[in-house]
Write an enzyme that holds these catalytic residues in place. Structure first.
Site, mmCIF file in Angstrom:
data_model
loop_
_atom_site.group_PDB
_atom_site.id
_atom_site.type_symbol
_atom_site.label_atom_id
_atom_site.label_comp_id
_atom_site.label_asym_id
_atom_site.label_seq_id
_atom_site.Cartn_x
_atom_site.Cartn_y
_atom_site.Cartn_z
ATOM 1 N N ASN A 187 44.511 -18.016 -115.673
ATOM 2 C CA ASN A 187 44.457 -18.631 -117.003
ATOM 3 C C ASN A 187 44.424 -17.550 -118.079
ATOM 4 O OD1 ASN A 187 43.890 -20.067 -119.344
ATOM 5 N ND2 ASN A 187 42.582 -21.519 -118.256
ATOM 6 N N VAL A 243 39.312 -13.295 -121.849
ATOM 7 C CA VAL A 243 39.762 -11.956 -122.245
ATOM 8 C C VAL A 243 40.129 -11.975 -123.718
ATOM 9 C CG1 VAL A 243 40.554 -11.275 -119.953
ATOM 10 C CG2 VAL A 243 42.114 -12.499 -121.481
ATOM 11 N N ARG A 260 43.633 -17.691 -120.990
ATOM 12 C CA ARG A 260 42.458 -17.794 -121.859
ATOM 13 C C ARG A 260 41.196 -17.316 -121.142
ATOM 14 N NH1 ARG A 260 42.907 -21.498 -126.152
ATOM 15 N NH2 ARG A 260 44.977 -22.425 -126.362
ATOM 16 N N GLU A 261 41.332 -17.117 -119.836
ATOM 17 C CA GLU A 261 40.116 -16.712 -119.114
ATOM 18 C C GLU A 261 40.266 -15.265 -118.621
ATOM 19 O OE1 GLU A 261 38.486 -19.769 -116.517
ATOM 20 O OE2 GLU A 261 39.647 -21.284 -117.598
ATOM 21 N N MET A 262 40.776 -15.082 -117.394
ATOM 22 C CA MET A 262 40.865 -13.700 -116.902
ATOM 23 C C MET A 262 42.253 -13.076 -117.085
ATOM 24 S SD MET A 262 38.613 -14.184 -113.499
ATOM 25 C CE MET A 262 37.113 -13.252 -113.406
#
Lengths: 786, 330
Positions: B122, B82, B124-126
């Site tokens: 996470n 994201v 850094r992810e979703m």
């Protein structure tokens, strides 16, 4: 019959208790989860088996029979899954958690060992494979070290077979150091790797073997099996109990069914009897209902009003009663006072009557009662009260009211009619179809001279002097049968022998079927009417004669005056004693007689010479009677009773003298050879209106005469008297019984009496003498003219 | 009867000799055609897998990094989550992930279901929470209806995890040329490829890259013989590997051995995506893991062999196509 049935609960209660007990046992049996223990056992056995397979697989891998870790991974994965299931299954059993934890720890250790094994095997396998190649390569490169390198290879293989040989291991470690010193780092590195990782593989395998899965699973398995056995035993015992209880319950239910069956049989019998009773009851009820309906219909259809009252208030009224009182519905009357419907004048009597009925409990006699309708109008009712005790045991009074207003009115009308009939002047009678009298009124009674009761049952024809079957009877009967009114006139003699002339009208009374049931006869007594008519005709004739005579006499008298005057003058001129003189004297004498006749005729017709003045009648009569004495027959004695105090009357002297003369003459002539007595009487009398009316009927005069004082002149003889025929024609002009009579004397008397507004009465009978009574009104003047 | 049995045994020996391969003795195994999964739930999971609403900004779906059209992974060293945030490790392919011993490079998730929480939470992810995910899914009538039809309790975190995992269990790539070879089709691969396979075994790559997924079924320390060139600048902690999970010293720099099934489709390589091509990666692996060098021609042969490993997915052969060599499938 009486059927005693114990409450159903008594039979069901033991079954209920047994079922509760069985339910409890069944629940307990169900609670025993044998399957779970079986499942746990299987899982534990499975995990132990998996442990063995893991070890086997690791051995196969270490021996290079298997060259990939997929199977090991799958086994470990499956072990994890089985452990997870076991954890779940043991989750609610805290007493075994420690063992479960131990097992989980064993699995974790196995997993860690397997990880280490795979990791180490991956490294070791290559180094083991590479090393011989590199030793060969080193030998070729460095032949001078060939021996050492070959020995090294041999030591390595020997050590790999006998890893616990410490001497070999020390030798190999020396070789590693020598290889480093001899600048053979790759050899040293891989040799080091082999030594190190071989140990690691060994350790990992040993760890996998010693992880304790089998032991820990065994402990749990033993416990689970022990519990399983215990539970199996418990379940077995409980099942035996359950089977026993079920058997008991079934036996009881069988008994119950049998007893129920018996009871059902008894019930069926009772039921059939009950059905029979019910049928009868229903029939009775139906009959009762029918009867009730009949009674209801009856009560509502009977024309008489029927009501029931208690404590003076209406409880029930049938339709007729409601109609009687002009009530549109029963609600208008139910509960209201009974006495309100009674005419106020009769209320006390009725209340007393009701009180007696209730007290004595016996019906009071039928009473005619005036009742009030709701609109206040009155009707007559025949009331009969009957006290009774109803089904509730309470006293009440049944009242039957019959509206007799029409009857009462009819009776009144009948009574009125009867009175009217009885008061009627006409004779009214009713006969049956044969002509026998069933009713006759007073007038009829008078007519026939028979009491009404004596007429009943006799033929009407007998009463008229005929007989049933005579011509008139047949005529009447034929007319009746033809439905026509018969009318006829006949004369008959009543029981007293009086003759009656009757006009009879007979009408038939026809019933609904057209049959002639009765004859109604009406007798009009026309005897007097016929007589009166004859008298009137006679009087009219006399009056005509009087007028005729008066008219002739007047003119004739004038002629006579001329004859007499001329005869007198001629006679005076003729010598007395001559034949002519005699003739003239005879003419004069005859003329005087003719003049006398004319005077009589004028007197009768009331047109004579009339000089009215007050006259004292006794004086006048005495003078005349004195004169008459000489001309009376021998043996005839004259008696005079002349009251001197009689009042004056107004009259013409000559005419009154004429009257006295005529009467005495007639009386004298009525005497036979043997003689008789003549009584003259004058007195003052009092005449009532009835007397006057009676006399006017006998001798009609025009003038109105009041009641009061009159002067009576009575001339009575003891002569031969007169029969009815003579008497009825007495005053007719020119009627005479004398051989030489002219028939004008009594006519003149009547004319003179009429002219003097007097009254005349004759009492006579053949052989009984005759009495003439003449009544003169009293004069208003006192002074006598004579 | 006895003669029949003998004949059968003899024939099997002849056949075995004729094919020249005995599967049970081989370190590599063919990918099964299918493993057990619920097809309906997998279809639901597929929708979720491609649904960007599972990320905070609504732009990052699972497929964002695990692009099924390009071998189940993206072409980046580390993926962008994201708001273009950079991840710390290279995204592995999602194909055949069900065959792995565990998920993530460090194997911190034992199951596919457990793995899903990782990228979801996470940042850094979703960068999502389950409550937010569930709210979004419950707003969708279609999801509500499908979850209610398939799960008693409807939309829950566990059911979302399960649905996605079921879909991932369907992502197998059977039917590769090499698998056909393993199954006895001698002509499925050519001689060079056969040589590559032989070299692959001879050099000992199969010590770790074995099994049906050619790896993925064990952990191994990165840098057994030499650790130079292995540390990444991206994140030092990411290099610690399984140590971060277990905390044990021996697990330092230990990673799950990656599957090589689609290795030709999913450059760059290593946990940090630091190697752009296979050659350099194989060279590095030889030095660090095997403690030796591999000649370039052998590396080329091995690469040729590796190209026989990708199988088929939904009828599409996952072999490198086009100039960039990626395994494109529609």
């Amino acid at each position: 019959m009486s059927l005693s049935v114990r409450p159903y609960a008594w039979y069901i209660l033991p079954v209920f208790f047994l079922l509760v007990l069985m339910g409890g046992l069944f629940w307990q049996v169900q609670q025993i989860d044998i399957e779970r223990d079986q499942r746990l056992s299987m899982s534990l056995e499975h995990i132990a088996t998996l442990d063995n397979q893991v070890e086997e697989n690791m051995l196969s891998l270490s021996l290079r029979h298997v060259r990939h870790f997929d199977v090991l991974g799958e086994l470990l994965n499956e072990t994890d899954q089985v452990l997870a299931r076991l954890r779940e299954d043991f989750a609610d059993e805290p007493q075994w958690q420690e063992d479960v934890h131990a097992l989980a720890e064993s699995v974790r250790q196995q997993s860690a060992a397997a990880d280490a094994f795979r990791r180490s095997m991956g490294v070791l396998r290559n180094s083991e494979r590479y090393l011989p190649q590199w030793i060969d390569a080193y030998i070729q490169e460095n032949p001078q070290h060939r021996e050492w390198l070959l020995a090294l290879r041999a030591d390595l293989f020997q050590w790999l077979a006998q890893k616990d040989d410490r001497r070999l291991r020390q030798r190999l470690e020396r070789d590693i150091r020598r290889a480093r010193e001899m600048s053979m780092p790759v050899l040293a590195r891989h040799l080091t790797t082999i030594l190190r990782y071989s140990e690691r593989v060994e350790t990992a395998m040993q760890q996998a073997i010693d992880c304790g899965i089998v032991e820990n699973a065994g402990v749990l398995l033993q416990r689970v099996r022990a519990r399983h056995m215990r539970l199996m035993h418990q379940q077995k015992v409980q099942r035996i109990w359950l089977q026993g209880l079920t058997l008991l319950c079934l036996v009881y239910l069988l008994g119950l069914v049998i007893s129920r069956q018996r009871m059902a049989n008894r019930l069926r019998e009772s039921n059939s009897r009950l059905i029979e009773m019910e049928r009868r009851l229903m029939r009775d009820l139906a009959e009762k209902a029918q009867a009730e309906a009949r009674y209801h219909t009856l009560l509502n259809t009977i024309p008489d009003g029927v009501g029931v009252h208690r404590h003076g208030r209406w409880l029930y009224l049938n339709q007729a009663a409601l109609d009687l009182f002009h009530a549109s519905s029963a609600e208008e009357l139910i509960g209201t006072e009974v006495i309100e419907r009674v005419h106020p004048e009769q209320r006390e009597v009725v209340l007393e009557r009701i009180r007696k009925e209730v007290e004595q409990g016996s019906p009071a006699p039928l009473m005619l009662q005036r009742n009030l309708r709701l609109d206040g109008s009155v009707f007559y009712g025949e009331v009969q009260g009957m006290p009774f005790v109803d089904v509730d045991g309470e006293g009440a009074v049944l009242v039957v009211v019959r509206d007799v207003t029409a009857r009462i009115e009819a009776e009144e009308a009948s009574r009125r009619l009867r009175v009217a009939l009885d008061q009627a002047a006409e004779g009214v009678f009713i006969t049956d179809a044969e002509g026998k009298v069933i009713y006759a009124n007073e007038a009829c009674s008078k007519l026939t001279g028979l009491r009404p009761e004596h007429m009943l049952g006799r033929y009407a024809s007998e009463l008229r002097g005929g007989a049933p079957g005579d011509m008139t009877y047949r005529e009447i009967l034929d007319s009746m049968r033809a439905g026509k009114t018969w009318e006829g006139e006949f004369t008959f003699l009543d029981a007293q022998g009086r003759q009656h002339t009757v006009v009879r009208k007979v009408s038939p009374v026809v019933n609904e079927l057209g049959e002639v049931k009765y004859h109604v006869g009406m007798d009009f007594d026309v005897t007097e009417e016929r007589a009166l008519r004859s008298r009137i005709e006679h009087t009219q004739r006399l009056e005509s004669l009087g007028i005729l005579a008066g008219g002739i006499a007047h003119d004739f008298n004038n002629i006579l005056m001329a004859i007499m005057g001329n005869a007198c003058m001629a006679r005076m001129q003729v010598q007395e004693g001559t034949e002519l003189h005699e003739c003239l004297r005879r003419i004069e004498k005859a003329s005087e007689r003719a003049a006398d006749l004319c005077r009589q005729m004028l007197a009768y017709s009331g047109k004579g010479h009339f000089v009215v003045r007050p006259i004292h009648l006794p004086t006048l009569v005495r003078e005349i009677s004195d004169l008459m004495k000489v001309s009376m027959r021998a043996g005839v004695r004259l008696h005079r009773e002349l009251a001197q105090d009689t009042p004056m009357i107004d009259g013409d002297v000559a005419q009154l003298q004429q009257v006295v003369l005529n009467l005495i003459t007639n009386a004298n002539e009525a005497m036979g050879e043997e003689g008789g007595e003549i009584h003259l009487r004058i007195e003052r009398v009092w005449l009532s209106e009835e007397d006057i009316q009676r006399m006017r009927e006998f001798c009609p005069i025009d003038a109105e005469l009041p009641s009061g004082e009159y002067v009576l002149l009575q001339v009575r003889d003891t002569g031969c008297g007169m029969d009815e025929h003579t008497r009825s024609r007495l005053f007719e002009p020119f009627f005479t019984t004398k051989f030489t009579g002219r028939g004008l004397g009594m006519s003149a008397v009547l004319g003179i009496v009429r002219s003097h507004r007097g009254l005349l009465w004759i009492d006579t009978a053949p052989g009984k003498g005759t009495s003439f009574s003449i009544y003169f009104p009293v004069s208003a003047k006192k002074t006598p003219s004579v | 009867m006895l003669a029949g049995l003998f004949l059968g045994f003899a024939l099997s020996l002849v056949a075995s000799a004729a094919w020249g391969i005995e599967l049970s003795r081989e370190p590599l195994q063919p990918i099964p055609d299918r493993i057990a999964y619920d097809a309906a739930k997998a279809r639901l999971g597929e929708s979720l897998f491609f649904d960007p609403r599972l990320s905070r900004d609504g732009r990052v779906s699972c497929a964002h990094c695990h692009d099924l059209h390009t071998g189940g992974a993206d072409d980046k060293a580390v993926s962008l989550g994201v708001r273009e945030r950079r991840g710390v490790r290279n995204a592995p392919t999602v194909f055949n992930a069900a065959l792995n011993i565990a998920q993530f490079w460090d194997g911190r998730a034992r199951t596919l279901e457990a793995q899903i929480d990782g990228p979801l939470h996470n940042p850094r992810e979703m960068d999502m929470s389950w409550s937010a995910v569930l709210d979004r899914l419950r707003d969708d009538a279609s999801y509500r209806r499908r979850f209610e039809r398939l799960y008693v309790d409807g939309i829950t975190a566990a059911n979302v995890r399960n649905a996605i995992a079921e879909f991932e269990r369907s992502l197998l790539t059977p039917g590769s040329r090499f698998d056909r070879y393993l199954m006895g089709d001698e002509t499925a691969i050519d001689a060079q490829e056969k040589r590559g396979y032989a070299l692959f075994k001879r050099y000992g790559c199969t010590a770790c890259h074995q099994g049906s997924n050619v790896g993925g079924n064990m952990f191994q320390r990165l840098g057994v013989f030499e650790s130079s060139g292995l540390s990444s600048n991206a994140s030092e902690s990411a290099d610690l590997g399984r140590f971060l999970v277990t905390g044990k010293e021996e697990d330092r720099h230990v990673f799950k051995v990656p599957s090589l099934r689609l290795v030709v489709c999913t450059p760059p390589y290593l946990h940090d995506g630091s190697r752009k091509n296979l050659t350099s990666t194989i060279q590095l692996m030889a030095r660090s893991q095997l403690g030796r060098e591999i000649p370039r021609e052998d590396i080329a042969a091995i690469i040729r062999f590796l190209r026989t490993l990708p199988g088929r997915y939904r009828g599409c052969e996952l072999t490198p196509k086009g100039e960039d060599g990626r395994c494109r499938c529609p």
